[in-house]
Design an enzyme around this catalytic site. Structure first.
Site, PDB file in Angstrom:
ATOM      1  CG  HIS A   1      -2.055   0.875   1.282  1.00  0.00           C
ATOM      2  ND1 HIS A   1      -2.415   1.711   0.243  1.00  0.00           N
ATOM      3  CD2 HIS A   1      -2.943   1.153   2.290  1.00  0.00           C
ATOM      4  CE1 HIS A   1      -3.456   2.446   0.605  1.00  0.00           C
ATOM      5  NE2 HIS A   1      -3.790   2.136   1.848  1.00  0.00           N
TER       6      HIS A   1
ATOM      7  CG  HIS B   1      -3.818   0.191  -8.152  1.00  0.00           C
ATOM      8  ND1 HIS B   1      -5.150   0.124  -7.856  1.00  0.00           N
ATOM      9  CD2 HIS B   1      -3.264   1.058  -7.280  1.00  0.00           C
ATOM     10  CE1 HIS B   1      -5.395   0.939  -6.847  1.00  0.00           C
ATOM     11  NE2 HIS B   1      -4.278   1.519  -6.468  1.00  0.00           N
TER      12      HIS B   1
ATOM     13  CG  ASP C   1       3.080   4.822  -4.231  1.00  0.00           C
ATOM     14  OD1 ASP C   1       3.061   6.015  -3.928  1.00  0.00           O
ATOM     15  OD2 ASP C   1       2.267   3.992  -3.785  1.00  0.00           O
TER      16      ASP C   1
HETATM   17  N1  CMC Z   1       5.428  -7.418 -10.106  1.00  0.00           N
HETATM   18  C1  CMC Z   1       5.281  -8.646 -10.660  1.00  0.00           C
HETATM   19  N2  CMC Z   1       4.106  -9.312 -10.781  1.00  0.00           N
HETATM   20  C2  CMC Z   1       3.021  -8.701 -10.294  1.00  0.00           C
HETATM   21  C3  CMC Z   1       3.076  -7.425  -9.688  1.00  0.00           C
HETATM   22  C4  CMC Z   1       4.329  -6.791  -9.600  1.00  0.00           C
HETATM   23  N3  CMC Z   1       4.438  -5.577  -9.034  1.00  0.00           N
HETATM   24  N4  CMC Z   1       1.849  -7.063  -9.290  1.00  0.00           N
HETATM   25  C5  CMC Z   1       1.021  -8.071  -9.616  1.00  0.00           C
HETATM   26  N5  CMC Z   1       1.729  -9.076 -10.231  1.00  0.00           N
HETATM   27  C6  CMC Z   1       1.185 -10.303 -10.809  1.00  0.00           C
HETATM   28  C7  CMC Z   1       0.792 -11.306  -9.732  1.00  0.00           C
HETATM   29  O1  CMC Z   1       1.874 -12.177  -9.433  1.00  0.00           O
HETATM   30  C8  CMC Z   1      -0.363 -12.023 -10.397  1.00  0.00           C
HETATM   31  O2  CMC Z   1       0.170 -12.915 -11.356  1.00  0.00           O
HETATM   32  P1  CMC Z   1      -0.611 -14.322 -11.665  1.00  0.00           P
HETATM   33  O3  CMC Z   1      -1.971 -13.938 -12.175  1.00  0.00           O
HETATM   34  O4  CMC Z   1       0.238 -15.000 -12.674  1.00  0.00           O
HETATM   35  O5  CMC Z   1      -0.669 -15.044 -10.351  1.00  0.00           O
HETATM   36  C9  CMC Z   1      -1.079 -10.918 -11.183  1.00  0.00           C
HETATM   37  O6  CMC Z   1      -0.044  -9.951 -11.462  1.00  0.00           O
HETATM   38  C10 CMC Z   1      -2.210 -10.241 -10.411  1.00  0.00           C
HETATM   39  O7  CMC Z   1      -1.670  -9.749  -9.190  1.00  0.00           O
HETATM   40  P2  CMC Z   1      -2.368  -9.816  -7.767  1.00  0.00           P
HETATM   41  O8  CMC Z   1      -1.321  -9.985  -6.707  1.00  0.00           O
HETATM   42  O9  CMC Z   1      -3.507 -10.795  -7.803  1.00  0.00           O
HETATM   43  O10 CMC Z   1      -2.960  -8.357  -7.681  1.00  0.00           O
HETATM   44  P3  CMC Z   1      -3.554  -7.680  -6.396  1.00  0.00           P
HETATM   45  O11 CMC Z   1      -4.676  -6.842  -6.878  1.00  0.00           O
HETATM   46  O12 CMC Z   1      -3.858  -8.664  -5.321  1.00  0.00           O
HETATM   47  O13 CMC Z   1      -2.348  -6.757  -5.872  1.00  0.00           O
HETATM   48  C11 CMC Z   1      -0.833  -4.961  -5.661  1.00  0.00           C
HETATM   49  C12 CMC Z   1      -2.181  -5.434  -6.211  1.00  0.00           C
HETATM   50  C13 CMC Z   1      -0.734  -3.428  -5.786  1.00  0.00           C
HETATM   51  C14 CMC Z   1      -0.725  -5.314  -4.152  1.00  0.00           C
HETATM   52  C15 CMC Z   1       0.305  -5.657  -6.465  1.00  0.00           C
HETATM   53  O14 CMC Z   1       0.191  -5.309  -7.828  1.00  0.00           O
HETATM   54  C16 CMC Z   1       1.691  -5.304  -5.925  1.00  0.00           C
HETATM   55  O15 CMC Z   1       2.157  -5.939  -4.978  1.00  0.00           O
HETATM   56  N6  CMC Z   1       2.369  -4.277  -6.543  1.00  0.00           N
HETATM   57  C17 CMC Z   1       3.636  -3.804  -6.024  1.00  0.00           C
HETATM   58  C18 CMC Z   1       3.408  -2.922  -4.814  1.00  0.00           C
HETATM   59  C19 CMC Z   1       2.892  -1.549  -5.193  1.00  0.00           C
HETATM   60  O16 CMC Z   1       3.428  -0.898  -6.084  1.00  0.00           O
HETATM   61  N7  CMC Z   1       1.864  -1.090  -4.442  1.00  0.00           N
HETATM   62  C20 CMC Z   1       1.351   0.263  -4.589  1.00  0.00           C
HETATM   63  C21 CMC Z   1      -0.057   0.326  -5.067  1.00  0.00           C
HETATM   64  S1  CMC Z   1      -0.476   2.019  -5.533  1.00  0.00           S
HETATM   65  C22 CMC Z   1      -0.529   2.874  -4.051  1.00  0.00           C
HETATM   66  C23 CMC Z   1      -1.749   2.600  -3.241  1.00  0.00           C
HETATM   67  O17 CMC Z   1      -2.854   2.916  -3.729  1.00  0.00           O
HETATM   68  O18 CMC Z   1      -1.590   2.101  -2.113  1.00  0.00           O
END
Ligand code: CMC
Length: 429
Positions: A266, A309, A367
């Site tokens: 987050h 995201h 971010d």
């Molecule tokens: N790098 C590599 N792979 C990724 C990433 C990433 N940053 N983000 C998602 N994926 C992959 C994930 O492994 C999954 O792959 P598969 O379908 O093959 O299993 C797919 O993309 C969908 O991801 P998810 O984890 O189901 O997505 P989520 O909605 O649960 O998580 C997130 C969203 C923001 C937590 C995640 O994208 C992440 O960890 N990003 C990096 C951290 C980040 O930049 N966070 C800031 C968000 S913006 C600020 C805010 O609003 O807080």
């Protein structure tokens, strides 16, 4: 209210259940599942991926289109034409202020920037090397021990007093966290300065020399505040709502939001982006590609921080504005050749062209760029999430205020229990 119905057939139930379907102004319709409990059923939605926890009129996100509206106004238009204090007014009250309303509100915020003198003693209980988010959680919760008046949350004018105190005092407390970390004296706020200028002054000014505020930095800071101001029912806002639904003290609720914001998934992501760029270190093509490959490897916990995201499945509209601001700040500083920035730009390019990221619609988020700007302004990495907290305070307090004015029940999710069924305690142990 609902002119459509969803029918749910469940094995074992005599007849299908009729569930009302509601439409918002824009966005997906929702199915009202509250009637399920009467049948002994709950919905199962870990991570609240398909659950609307509330009705709200503050912010709308269309993740597929990459659209973010505050009270109907697109974020890029607000970032172009407004400022953070005006956005605070808009989020809190629902409409843009008239000139008089703006100047009264702005003046009220300026007049509440100072914190109780005794709060300074609070800081002394922390180690100098404490993470500023740990200090911020403590001191914001501590405000509950200092401001005892106007705490009848059933009265709108009293809720607004807490809102103003929080909006005005958060930059002061954030800058105090930094000054405490580096062992410099705290700066009192200067009420002749704008919100963003005052924050920069409190962060960087010291009693030995005059601090000149760079207008490009002040504008960038204000943009960073605006672009992080609200994002509907995200993890920290939902935390504030959940805490607030028990009737808890507003300062304590915001402290809970700060705790939820801290995580790298987050608000901690902007700090994590810079740590990641540091870790990548070498700007050679093979090295960057190695990290991209690691991010794609399911057996490797490494992820590209600042990408992806939960809601946006398109370019994050905040990231677009942030990217422009990033170019402005780096141009002003003549840092376009900064090695970390080069790694960031190459990473962005590779990821945007890579099938893995395209298929999963993983774009750079807000971010990814905000960390680079903050670093260029001279803000230490461990303060990045603190700044996010300063900005998001208006979102948290607006949602808290909306929840209380609309009537609410205590937030109490249920569960799918998978532990033991009842068993007897062994008496022969
Ligand atoms: N790098 C590599 N792979 C990724 C990433 C990433 N940053 N983000 C998602 N994926 C992959 C994930 O492994 C999954 O792959 P598969 O379908 O093959 O299993 C797919 O993309 C969908 O991801 P998810 O984890 O189901 O997505 P989520 O909605 O649960 O998580 C997130 C969203 C923001 C937590 C995640 O994208 C992440 O960890 N990003 C990096 C951290 C980040 O930049 N966070 C800031 C968000 S913006 C600020 C805010 O609003 O807080």
């Amino acid at each position: 209210m609902a002119d459509r119905k969803a029918q749910l057939t469940v094995d074992g139930l005599e007849k299908p259940l009729d569930l009302p379907v509601y439409s918002g102004t824009v966005g997906p319709d929702v199915i009202d599942v509250r009637g399920l409990t009467a049948e002994g059923l709950f919905t199962y939605d870990p991570g609240f991926v398909a659950t609307a926890a509330t009705e709200s009129a503050i912010t709308y996100i269309d993740g597929a289109k990459g659209m973010l509206l505050h009270r109907g106004y697109p974020i890029d238009q607000l970032a172009q034409n407004s400022n953070h204090v005006e956005l605070c007014y808009l989020l809190l009250f629902g409409e843009l202020p008239t000139e008089k309303q703006y100047s009264d509100f702005e003046k009220t915020i300026r007049n509440h920037t100072m914190v109780h003198e005794q709060l300074a003693n609070f800081f002394k209980g922390f180690r100098r090397d404490a993470h500023p988010m740990a200090i911020l959680c403590g001191v914001v919760g501590g405000l509950a021990a200092f401001y005892h008046d106007n705490l009848d949350i059933t009265k709108e004018d009293e809720r607004l007093v807490s809102a103003v105190r929080l909006i005005a005092k958060m930059p002061t407390l954030a800058a105090m966290c930094h000054k405490y970390n580096i062992g410099q004296p705290f700066n009192y706020p200067r009420n002749d300065l704008s919100y963003a200028e005052n924050f920069l002054y409190m962060m960087f000014g010291n009693p030995c020399e005059e601090y000149k505020i760079n207008p490009v930095f002040a504008k960038a800071m204000d943009r960073i505040f605006m672009l992080h101001a609200d994002h509907e029912q995200n993890a920290s806002t939902s935390t504030v709502r959940l805490a607030g639904s028990t009737g808890a003290n507003p300062f304590a609720c915001i402290s809970a939001g700060i705790a939820a914001l801290w995580g790298p998934a987050h608000g901690g992501a902007n700090e994590a982006v810079l740590n990641m760029l540091d870790e990548i270190g070498d700007e050679s093509e093979e090295n960057i590609q190695r990290y991209v490959d690691r991010a794609k490897d399911k057996d490797d916990p490494f992820r590209l921080m600042g990408f992806g995201h939960r809601v946006y499945r398109n370019f994050d509209p905040r990231a677009k504005v942030m990217k422009e601001t990033c170019d402005e700040v780096l141009g002003e500083l003549g840092l376009a050749d900064d090695p970390q920035l080069k790694i960031a730009k190459r990473l962005e390019q590779i990821a945007l062209e890579d099938e893995y990221f395209i298929e999963r619609k993983l774009y750079p988020n807000v971010d990814f760029y905000s960390g680079i700007i903050l670093k260029a302004i001279g803000i230490p990495t461990n303060m990045f999430t603190v700044i996010f907290a300063v900005a998001r305070t208006i979102g948290w307090i607006s949602h808290w205020n909306e929840m209380i004015s609309n009537g609410y029940r205590i937030g109490r999710p249920r569960q799918l229990y998978t532990g033991y069924a009842k068993r007897d305690y062994p008496t022969d142990r």
